[in-house]
Structures are given as C-alpha cells and as structure tokens.
Design an enzyme around this catalytic site. Structure first.
Site, PDB file in Angstrom:
ATOM      1  N   GLY A 156       0.970  -0.889  -0.191  1.00 50.01           N
ATOM      2  CA  GLY A 156      -0.028   0.149   0.125  1.00 50.01           C
ATOM      3  C   GLY A 156       0.968   1.249   0.442  1.00 50.01           C
ATOM      4  O   GLY A 156       2.437   1.436  -0.502  1.00 50.01           O
ATOM      5  N   ARG A 157       0.200   2.030   0.569  1.00 47.13           N
ATOM      6  CA  ARG A 157       1.674   3.362   0.339  1.00 47.13           C
ATOM      7  C   ARG A 157       2.997   3.157   1.029  1.00 47.13           C
ATOM      8  O   ARG A 157       3.541   3.777   0.512  1.00 47.13           O
ATOM      9  CB  ARG A 157       0.152   4.533   1.156  1.00 47.13           C
ATOM     10  CG  ARG A 157      -1.542   5.239   0.281  1.00 47.13           C
ATOM     11  CD  ARG A 157      -1.797   6.740   1.463  1.00 47.13           C
ATOM     12  NE  ARG A 157      -2.063   5.591   2.423  1.00 47.13           N
ATOM     13  CZ  ARG A 157      -3.858   5.005   2.795  1.00 47.13           C
ATOM     14  NH1 ARG A 157      -4.514   5.917   1.680  1.00 47.13           N
ATOM     15  NH2 ARG A 157      -4.406   4.847   3.592  1.00 47.13           N
ATOM     16  N   ILE A 158       2.719   2.662   2.311  1.00 45.65           N
ATOM     17  CA  ILE A 158       3.638   3.010   2.725  1.00 45.65           C
ATOM     18  C   ILE A 158       5.102   2.108   2.053  1.00 45.65           C
ATOM     19  O   ILE A 158       5.626   2.001   1.964  1.00 45.65           O
ATOM     20  CB  ILE A 158       3.427   2.221   4.569  1.00 45.65           C
ATOM     21  CG1 ILE A 158       2.401   3.645   4.929  1.00 45.65           C
ATOM     22  CG2 ILE A 158       5.030   2.283   5.494  1.00 45.65           C
ATOM     23  CD1 ILE A 158       2.382   2.864   6.458  1.00 45.65           C
ATOM     24  N   GLU A 256       2.449  -5.606  22.918  1.00 49.20           N
ATOM     25  CA  GLU A 256       2.850  -4.066  23.232  1.00 49.20           C
ATOM     26  C   GLU A 256       1.765  -3.780  23.954  1.00 49.20           C
ATOM     27  O   GLU A 256       0.818  -3.553  24.315  1.00 49.20           O
ATOM     28  CB  GLU A 256       2.461  -3.476  21.614  1.00 49.20           C
ATOM     29  CG  GLU A 256       3.775  -2.184  21.592  1.00 49.20           C
ATOM     30  CD  GLU A 256       2.952  -1.919  19.782  1.00 49.20           C
ATOM     31  OE1 GLU A 256       3.574  -2.431  18.985  1.00 49.20           O
ATOM     32  OE2 GLU A 256       2.844  -0.850  19.908  1.00 49.20           O
ATOM     33  N   HIS A 274       7.526   1.783  19.252  1.00 50.42           N
ATOM     34  CA  HIS A 274       6.557   2.095  17.879  1.00 50.42           C
ATOM     35  C   HIS A 274       6.748   3.765  17.459  1.00 50.42           C
ATOM     36  O   HIS A 274       6.156   4.810  18.357  1.00 50.42           O
ATOM     37  CB  HIS A 274       4.782   1.748  18.785  1.00 50.42           C
ATOM     38  CG  HIS A 274       4.317   1.764  17.781  1.00 50.42           C
ATOM     39  ND1 HIS A 274       3.354   0.760  17.483  1.00 50.42           N
ATOM     40  CD2 HIS A 274       3.998   2.567  16.677  1.00 50.42           C
ATOM     41  CE1 HIS A 274       2.368   0.731  16.208  1.00 50.42           C
ATOM     42  NE2 HIS A 274       2.609   1.672  16.234  1.00 50.42           N
TER      43      HIS A 274
HETATM   44  C1  8YV Z   1       0.476   5.579  15.629  1.00 49.13           C
HETATM   45  C2  8YV Z   1       0.217   3.744  13.935  1.00 49.13           C
HETATM   46  O1  8YV Z   1       1.916   5.978  16.330  1.00 49.13           O
HETATM   47  O2  8YV Z   1      -0.612   5.381  12.160  1.00 49.13           O
HETATM   48  C3  8YV Z   1      -0.527   3.605  12.957  1.00 49.13           C
HETATM   49  O3  8YV Z   1      -1.259   2.758  12.463  1.00 49.13           O
HETATM   50  O4  8YV Z   1       0.706   2.709  14.649  1.00 49.13           O
HETATM   51  C4  8YV Z   1       1.204   5.010  14.275  1.00 49.13           C
HETATM   52  O5  8YV Z   1       1.448   5.994  13.672  1.00 49.13           O
HETATM   53  C5  8YV Z   1      -0.409   4.599  16.761  1.00 49.13           C
HETATM   54  O6  8YV Z   1      -1.563   4.265  16.065  1.00 49.13           O
HETATM   55  C6  8YV Z   1      -0.743   5.566  17.444  1.00 49.13           C
HETATM   56  O7  8YV Z   1      -2.478   5.406  17.406  1.00 49.13           O
END
Ligand code: 8YV
Length: 313
Positions: A156-158, A256, A274
């Site tokens: 996907g985008r990432i 986590e 994270h």
């Molecule tokens: C956040 C992430 O830091 O966007 C996401 O899915 O995992 C991170 O960007 C995290 O979800 C905090 O809510």
C-alpha cells in the site's frame, strides 16, 4: 442544549482547541501515560466524539459505556484496535489518518533496515562503552544493500514509499499483496531482507510464523514496523536463536508494550518503541486530520477519512 463533548485519550502534538470550534467541549487525558481502561470507560459516558490512540480498545463494552458516541476518530492509520462492525451497527463513524504518516513510517522502516544491516547499535555501544580499541578490517561487518533483494509484504502507501527508498539504494524490490506481486512463498524464499507493511487483520495475524520463517533464506533480515501480531514473536525468537535468521528490527510487538524477554539481550535485534509516525510534522497532521473529522461529524457532515459507512441519522 449542552455542547457536544469530545474525549481525547492522550496529550496530542497540537492543541485541540486550535482545530475544534468553540461549540465543542474538550475533555482530554492530557498525558503520555497509559490511560487505565476503567477511566476510559468512565470518561466516554458523556462523549459524542472520541479520539483514541492505538492502545485504547474500542469494543462493545466501550460502546455500551458511551451511548452518545457519534464518531471514533482513531489517531492512527491502522484501526485494528477498533471493532468497526460494532461501531457501524450503532451508527458510529470510524475514521483514521491515512496519507500523512506514509513518509515518516517509510523513513523509520529504512532506518531500522540500515541500523540492522550495518550493525549500528553494536558499533555505537562499542564506542560509548570504551570498548573500541582501534580499527580492524573485519570489525562489525554488515550487509551491503546494493544488489540485494528487498521483499515487501503489503504494498500500500507505506510499502510503496519503502520501495522508492530501496530503489535509491540500488536494491531489487519484490512485493506481495492481495493486489498482485509475487506469491508470499516466493518472496520468503528469495529475499535477502523482508519488511512488513500490511495492516493487522484476521488474515494477517501470525502471517509470519515458524513455517514462514523457515522458508526464508538463512541469514535473512526481518523488519517490522507495521503491527506486532503479524509476526509470531515466539517463533521469531526461536528462528533467531537457531541462527536461521540473520537479525530482526522491530518497532512493534505482539503484546505491545511488552517485549519478548529473549529479544532484549540479543545483539542481532534492533528494538524501538513504536516510533513509525513519530515526527513533529506527522503527529501534528494526524491530530489535525482526526480533530477535523470530529468537527465535521459533530456538525452533521460526513467525515473526510471514514473507514465505515454510517446511515444519516
Ligand atoms: C501511531 C500507527 O503512532 O498510524 C498507525 O497505525 O501505528 C502509528 O502511526 C499509533 O497508532 C498511535 O495511535
């Protein structure tokens, strides 16, 4: 009539009042600390809107405690912490923050990759601990990126943003995705480095388990800054201990914020808390997106980044 109230479950990178109009009452747990579940359940009781983070589970129990709720604006692109079907059934919008964290998350994936491939942690520690006694031709040799195959799981985008970076480093990129690419088995058996960028869904839970780890080439490096439970962490530990895996770089964990204790003492792993989207620019943009969607829904409009469809009330 009372103003609609929003409950924001953490301190944000921007002031909520800079986005929300005066017609919305802001209630915020203005802290970086974990918010105990009982307090979350208490504080949603009067909320028309909720801005949670990944660690807040939005399930039936929470929805029962929040009878006025109209929107859950998740402060993340991933929304595996939200029971979307339960929200839809109660007419509650769910939104996420797509797009604004693509580059920061891809940057971090590449940081993990380079840190692992070039043994940055070990080198840093050697210098800081006064253990560097001088240069040697065989000291801390890592893996060169040019010409290596990078396997991207989830395009996907990432995933695509990571591919652009890899091409700049002269890597050959292959990917697997429900939209195309190579079969997962082929990616596992031909990649030198594997990086995960798929969302967590029932289909991707433990997508990488003992069998998949064994299918990887010996010495492969594994990167995960998507979601922890995509990888069976116990199987990952076993694959590192047996020497089959060359190393792992993790930004996310199966349980986590707990980290498998066997990972902590290993030199062949990189562990981050994270940090994927943790740039000032991205976190401000994420907050802005979520708050803007709250404002829209509380005004009776459609949010800009919905992940479900709610009938007009
Ligand atoms: C956040 C992430 O830091 O966007 C996401 O899915 O995992 C991170 O960007 C995290 O979800 C905090 O809510």
């Amino acid at each position: 009539m009372d103003k609609p109230r929003v409950f924001i479950t953490r301190k944000l990178a921007l002031e909520p009042a800079s986005i929300l109009g005066p017609g919305i009452e802001i209630d915020q747990f203005d802290s970086e600390d974990p918010l105990p579940r009982a307090r979350l359940l208490e504080r949603v009781a009067q909320a028309s809107a909720l801005l949670p983070i990944l660690g807040d589970r939005i399930d039936r129990e929470l929805l029962d405690a929040a009878p006025r709720l109209r929107i859950v604006a998740n402060h993340a692109v991933g929304y595996d912490n939200v029971d979307v079907l339960a929200c839809t059934a109660r007419g509650v919008w769910v939104t996420n923050t797509p797009g604004v964290l693509t580059e920061s998350t891809a940057d971090l994936a590449f940081t993990l990759l380079l840190t692992l491939a070039r043994r940055i942690r070990e080198g840093e520690r050697m210098v800081r601990e006064g253990k560097w006694l001088g240069w040697a031709p065989t000291q801390l040799l890592g893996m060169e990126l040019r010409g290596k195959t990078l396997g991207i799981i989830g395009y996907g985008r990432i995933g695509q943003a990571v591919a652009r970076r890899a091409e700049g480093f002269g890597m050959r990129v292959i990917f697997t995705d429900e939209r195309g690419g190579v079969p997962l088995d082929e990616l596992l058996s031909t990649s030198d480095i594997i990086t995960i960028h798929t969302p967590l869904m029932p289909e991707t839970h433990h997508l990488i388990g003992a069998a998949e780890l064994l299918r990887m080439k010996r010495g492969v490096l594994l990167i995960n800054n998507a979601r922890g439970p995509i990888v069976d962490e116990a199987a990952l530990v076993a694959a590192l201990q047996s020497g089959h895996l060359g190393g792992a770089a993790l930004d996310v964990y199966e349980f986590e914020p707990k980290v498998h204790p066997a990972l902590l003492g290993r030199d062949d792993v990189v562990l981050l808390p994270h940090l994927g989207s943790a740039t000032r620019e991205t976190r401000e943009a994420m907050g802005r997106l979520a708050l803007t969607d709250i404002e829209l829904v509380l005004r009776g409009e459609r949010p800009a980044h919905p992940v479900n469809e709610v009938a007009a009330k």
